[in-house]
Design a protein around this motif. Structure first.
Motif, PDB file in Angstrom:
ATOM      1  N   ASN A   1     -38.663-108.490 -48.234  1.00 60.84           N
ATOM      2  CA  ASN A   1     -39.597-109.336 -47.498  1.00 60.84           C
ATOM      3  C   ASN A   1     -39.140-109.557 -46.063  1.00 60.84           C
ATOM      4  O   ASN A   1     -37.982-109.331 -45.731  1.00 60.84           O
ATOM      5  CB  ASN A   1     -39.700-110.701 -48.192  1.00 60.84           C
ATOM      6  CG  ASN A   1     -40.477-110.603 -49.473  1.00 60.84           C
ATOM      7  OD1 ASN A   1     -41.498-109.928 -49.535  1.00 60.84           O
ATOM      8  ND2 ASN A   1     -39.996-111.262 -50.509  1.00 60.84           N
ATOM      9  N   PRO A   2     -40.056-110.047 -45.200  1.00 63.24           N
ATOM     10  CA  PRO A   2     -39.627-110.407 -43.843  1.00 63.24           C
ATOM     11  C   PRO A   2     -38.500-111.436 -43.900  1.00 63.24           C
ATOM     12  O   PRO A   2     -38.437-112.233 -44.842  1.00 63.24           O
ATOM     13  CB  PRO A   2     -40.882-111.035 -43.233  1.00 63.24           C
ATOM     14  CG  PRO A   2     -42.020-110.503 -44.024  1.00 63.24           C
ATOM     15  CD  PRO A   2     -41.496-110.268 -45.403  1.00 63.24           C
TER      16      PRO A   2
ATOM     17  N   PRO B   1     -44.319-112.394 -41.841  1.00 63.50           N
ATOM     18  CA  PRO B   1     -44.541-110.975 -41.523  1.00 63.50           C
ATOM     19  C   PRO B   1     -45.092-110.776 -40.115  1.00 63.50           C
ATOM     20  O   PRO B   1     -44.781-109.764 -39.475  1.00 63.50           O
ATOM     21  CB  PRO B   1     -45.543-110.499 -42.580  1.00 63.50           C
ATOM     22  CG  PRO B   1     -46.114-111.711 -43.181  1.00 63.50           C
ATOM     23  CD  PRO B   1     -45.143-112.827 -42.979  1.00 63.50           C
TER      24      PRO B   1
ATOM     25  N   ARG C   1     -36.580-105.429 -44.329  1.00 65.54           N
ATOM     26  CA  ARG C   1     -38.007-105.254 -44.026  1.00 65.54           C
ATOM     27  C   ARG C   1     -38.579-104.021 -44.726  1.00 65.54           C
ATOM     28  O   ARG C   1     -39.759-103.960 -45.009  1.00 65.54           O
ATOM     29  CB  ARG C   1     -38.251-105.213 -42.517  1.00 65.54           C
ATOM     30  CG  ARG C   1     -37.913-103.906 -41.844  1.00 65.54           C
ATOM     31  CD  ARG C   1     -37.718-104.128 -40.370  1.00 65.54           C
ATOM     32  NE  ARG C   1     -38.866-104.783 -39.776  1.00 65.54           N
ATOM     33  CZ  ARG C   1     -39.614-104.267 -38.795  1.00 65.54           C
ATOM     34  NH1 ARG C   1     -39.319-103.096 -38.315  1.00 65.54           N
ATOM     35  NH2 ARG C   1     -40.623-104.922 -38.294  1.00 65.54           N
ATOM     36  N   GLN C   2     -37.731-103.040 -44.999  1.00 67.50           N
ATOM     37  CA  GLN C   2     -38.241-101.863 -45.691  1.00 67.50           C
ATOM     38  C   GLN C   2     -38.346-102.073 -47.208  1.00 67.50           C
ATOM     39  O   GLN C   2     -39.319-101.687 -47.825  1.00 67.50           O
ATOM     40  CB  GLN C   2     -37.339-100.661 -45.415  1.00 67.50           C
ATOM     41  CG  GLN C   2     -37.782 -99.421 -46.179  1.00 67.50           C
ATOM     42  CD  GLN C   2     -37.069 -98.173 -45.702  1.00 67.50           C
ATOM     43  OE1 GLN C   2     -37.007 -97.862 -44.528  1.00 67.50           O
ATOM     44  NE2 GLN C   2     -36.515 -97.449 -46.633  1.00 67.50           N
TER      45      GLN C   2
ATOM     46  N   GLY D   1     -49.152-103.669 -36.147  1.00 73.13           N
ATOM     47  CA  GLY D   1     -47.954-104.384 -36.592  1.00 73.13           C
ATOM     48  C   GLY D   1     -48.318-105.794 -36.998  1.00 73.13           C
ATOM     49  O   GLY D   1     -48.603-106.071 -38.159  1.00 73.13           O
TER      50      GLY D   1
ATOM     51  N   PHE E   1     -43.193-108.068 -37.859  1.00 74.25           N
ATOM     52  CA  PHE E   1     -43.812-106.772 -37.560  1.00 74.25           C
ATOM     53  C   PHE E   1     -44.435-106.712 -36.169  1.00 74.25           C
ATOM     54  O   PHE E   1     -45.144-105.769 -35.851  1.00 74.25           O
ATOM     55  CB  PHE E   1     -44.815-106.404 -38.653  1.00 74.25           C
ATOM     56  CG  PHE E   1     -44.136-106.068 -39.949  1.00 74.25           C
ATOM     57  CD1 PHE E   1     -43.582-104.812 -40.142  1.00 74.25           C
ATOM     58  CD2 PHE E   1     -43.979-107.020 -40.946  1.00 74.25           C
ATOM     59  CE1 PHE E   1     -42.914-104.497 -41.317  1.00 74.25           C
ATOM     60  CE2 PHE E   1     -43.307-106.723 -42.121  1.00 74.25           C
ATOM     61  CZ  PHE E   1     -42.779-105.454 -42.306  1.00 74.25           C
TER      62      PHE E   1
ATOM     63  N   GLU F   1     -43.962-103.573 -34.175  1.00 77.09           N
ATOM     64  CA  GLU F   1     -44.777-102.377 -34.396  1.00 77.09           C
ATOM     65  C   GLU F   1     -46.117-102.494 -33.674  1.00 77.09           C
ATOM     66  O   GLU F   1     -47.024-101.704 -33.918  1.00 77.09           O
ATOM     67  CB  GLU F   1     -45.000-102.147 -35.891  1.00 77.09           C
ATOM     68  CG  GLU F   1     -43.865-101.389 -36.566  1.00 77.09           C
ATOM     69  CD  GLU F   1     -42.661-102.269 -36.879  1.00 77.09           C
ATOM     70  OE1 GLU F   1     -42.859-103.476 -37.097  1.00 77.09           O
ATOM     71  OE2 GLU F   1     -41.521-101.776 -36.870  1.00 77.09           O
TER      72      GLU F   1
ATOM     73  N   VAL G   1     -49.677-109.189 -45.579  1.00 72.22           N
ATOM     74  CA  VAL G   1     -49.012-108.325 -46.553  1.00 72.22           C
ATOM     75  C   VAL G   1     -48.520-109.120 -47.763  1.00 72.22           C
ATOM     76  O   VAL G   1     -48.522-108.632 -48.885  1.00 72.22           O
ATOM     77  CB  VAL G   1     -47.888-107.512 -45.849  1.00 72.22           C
ATOM     78  CG1 VAL G   1     -46.621-108.286 -45.648  1.00 72.22           C
ATOM     79  CG2 VAL G   1     -47.624-106.216 -46.562  1.00 72.22           C
TER      80      VAL G   1
ATOM     81  N   ALA H   1     -52.017-106.313 -38.729  1.00 71.78           N
ATOM     82  CA  ALA H   1     -52.205-105.607 -40.001  1.00 71.78           C
ATOM     83  C   ALA H   1     -51.244-106.098 -41.080  1.00 71.78           C
ATOM     84  O   ALA H   1     -51.602-106.189 -42.244  1.00 71.78           O
ATOM     85  CB  ALA H   1     -52.017-104.105 -39.789  1.00 71.78           C
ATOM     86  N   LYS H   2     -50.037-106.444 -40.664  1.00 69.35           N
ATOM     87  CA  LYS H   2     -49.031-106.827 -41.663  1.00 69.35           C
ATOM     88  C   LYS H   2     -49.070-108.319 -41.987  1.00 69.35           C
ATOM     89  O   LYS H   2     -48.375-108.776 -42.887  1.00 69.35           O
ATOM     90  CB  LYS H   2     -47.634-106.470 -41.152  1.00 69.35           C
ATOM     91  CG  LYS H   2     -47.427-104.988 -40.921  1.00 69.35           C
ATOM     92  CD  LYS H   2     -47.029-104.283 -42.182  1.00 69.35           C
ATOM     93  CE  LYS H   2     -46.641-102.849 -41.872  1.00 69.35           C
ATOM     94  NZ  LYS H   2     -46.270-102.104 -43.054  1.00 69.35           N
TER      95      LYS H   2
END
Lengths: 336, 152
Positions: free
Chosen positions: A149-150, B103, A145-146, B115, B107, B110, B122, B118-119
């Motif tokens: 991608n997810p 995503p 994730r950092q 989280g 996320f 978060e 992405v 907003a994501k």
């Protein structure tokens, strides 16, 4: 007493690794080294709400486990060196915050395990601590994730991509004791050969490993046959092959006693990890869970462990920067 | 180092395996084709069996396919198909759903605002930005051609 053998290499007089522990994830627990690890996680979460918390827990439990194995507590540890791949090294800081041990946060990407052992050994040999710990971790889900991608995103990985290990390793070092002695340390220089492909880390890091290994042999004036085994952290199939060829061109032949942890922890084809494994936890868990116990059993008596790291960030990749890389080496010998 | 940077990159390139392009293209063609056939089947169902008019049926098909893409993402199936299908699952509207939902799922930890919400865009964000910009641009051209008495 001058322990400096050259610009990069130092001699360590009397420091040993007295204990180690490794914790790995589910996938690693299905690989060829499965039986070596102290704990194999049941799932990605390990009863935590976020993967980041899981990674921190892995670090904490690895430290505790390596201490309980030899009947020590956190009370006995003077310094702890730790780092991981997460932004601001939260895996380390959050995982170790309750241990009440003086802490130095370090970052060497996937070379962190060896960097930690290097610093711990030097600080002990210099007389500034009696017992020190070196710890690191990586988690597939937090790294994905950092950096990418997810998890549920439908993408394809390139054949040169490597799989981030879910794993943590902890090693405890002490003056004058331990079946495995730290004899020499070679600090790496930052090497950048202009590779921009963040999906070919092994290829980017191989020159750093080459530079450090070459310096180690030159400054100690020895040849690869000095070691039963030479391991690198996570060069993977591509990087490992390149490293052997680069050294070969300089007349240094490591082909008969060299392995890469990134090629050891998974069944590469069967577990579908493309070019192999990567991550701090790769050499972290393989060294602490498999190699150090192997040395303790005297199945190998000398080991050169080379941690390899790619010092990039998602931001630098987006900005089109090349990948700076590093390799740190530590020479280990079974005590006579 | 025996190599200059340029020489090393050439050497590395030659050492690194390439993607299996022919296999990837065939998989993408087959899976992408199957997704389109499913879409067409829904269209026929809505239009012919249910008697919904053409335009509404088309919209209903999009809604159905987006739902399926999102649903399969949620149960962790879409990503597994995509591993083999590549562009075959990326290009159809189901891929767009996957790019939004994945995503959002990841996320959520978060928070629901900074989280999840907003994501969410992405990955799909750039597609929206350039897709909408391009359609506006084409619209202007279309209008000008119309003014000049032409037709497209």
């Amino acid at each position: 007493m001058n322990n400096k053998l050259g610009k990069q290499t130092v001699k360590i007089n009397d420091v040993g690794i007295i204990s180690s522990a490794a914790i790995v994830g589910e996938k690693e627990g299905k690989g060829p080294l499965a039986d070596s690890f102290d704990i194999v996680l049941p799932d990605n979460e390990w009863n935590e709400k976020t993967w980041e918390k899981t990674e921190s827990k892995m670090q904490r439990e690895a430290v505790k486990l390596s201490l309980t194995k030899i009947g020590l507590t956190t009370e006995n540890v003077d310094r702890i060196f730790s780092g991981d791949l997460l932004n601001q090294c939260i895996g380390a800081a959050f995982g170790l915050r309750d241990l009440d041990i003086p802490y130095y946060g370090i970052y060497g990407a996937c070379s962190t395990m060896v960097e930690g052992i290097s610093l711990a050994a030097q600080i002990i040999d210099g007389g500034f601590a009696d017992v020190a710990a070196a710890v690191t971790s990586s988690h597939f889900c937090t790294a994905e994730r950092q950096y990418r991608n997810p998890l549920e995103y439908g993408g394809q990985r390139t054949p040169s991509a490597q799989w981030t290990v879910t794993g943590a390793g902890s090693a405890i070092l002490k003056k004058g004791e331990g079946d495995v002695k730290v004899t020499h340390i070679t600090a790496g220089k930052i090497v950048d050969m202009g590779v921009k492909d963040a999906n070919n880390m092994g290829g980017a890091m191989a020159p750093a490993a080459y530079s450090t290994i070459k310096a180690h042999f030159k400054e100690r004036n020895i040849s690869p046959s000095e070691y039963d085994l030479i391991v690198t952290g996570d060069l993977g199939k591509i990087g490992a092959e390149i490293l052997v060829e680069l050294l070969q061109k300089d007349g240094i032949d490591i082909s008969s006693n060299y392995k890469d942890c990134g090629c050891m922890i998974y069944n590469i084809e069967e577990q579908d990890v493309h070019a192999g494994a990567s991550g701090c936890g790769c050499i972290g868990s393989v060294l602490c869970g498999y190699l150090l116990p192997l040395m303790k059993k005297k199945e190998i008596s000398s080991l050169l462990a080379v941690g390899t790291g790619a010092l990039l960030s998602p931001t630098s990749t987006l900005q089109g920067e090349t990948v700076p890389t590093i390799a740190h080496a530590v020479s280990l010998k079974t005590r006579e | 180092m025996q190599y200059s940077k340029k020489e090393y990159l050439d050497y590395l390139n030659q050492k690194s395996p390439n993607s299996t392009i022919i296999k990837d293209i065939i998989c993408a063609f087959l899976v992408g084709g199957i997704i389109c056939v499913i879409g067409q089947a829904f269209y026929d169902l809505y239009n012919k069996a249910f008697g919904i008019d053409e335009e509404t049926a088309r919209t209903a098909v999009s809604v159905t396919m987006v739902f399926l893409g999102a649903f399969l993402t949620g149960i962790n199936v879409y990503g597994k198909i995509a591993k083999y299908a590549g562009a075959g699952t990326l290009v159809p509207i189901t891929g767009f759903a996957n790019a939004i939902v994945s995503p959002a799922m990841e996320f959520k930890k978060e928070g629901l605002v900074l989280g999840l919400a907003a994501k969410m865009f992405v990955i799909a964000g750039p597609v929206l930005v350039y897709g909408i910009t391009a359609s506006a641009f084409v619209g202007v051209i279309y209008y000008i051609i119309g003014l000049m008495g032409g037709s497209l």
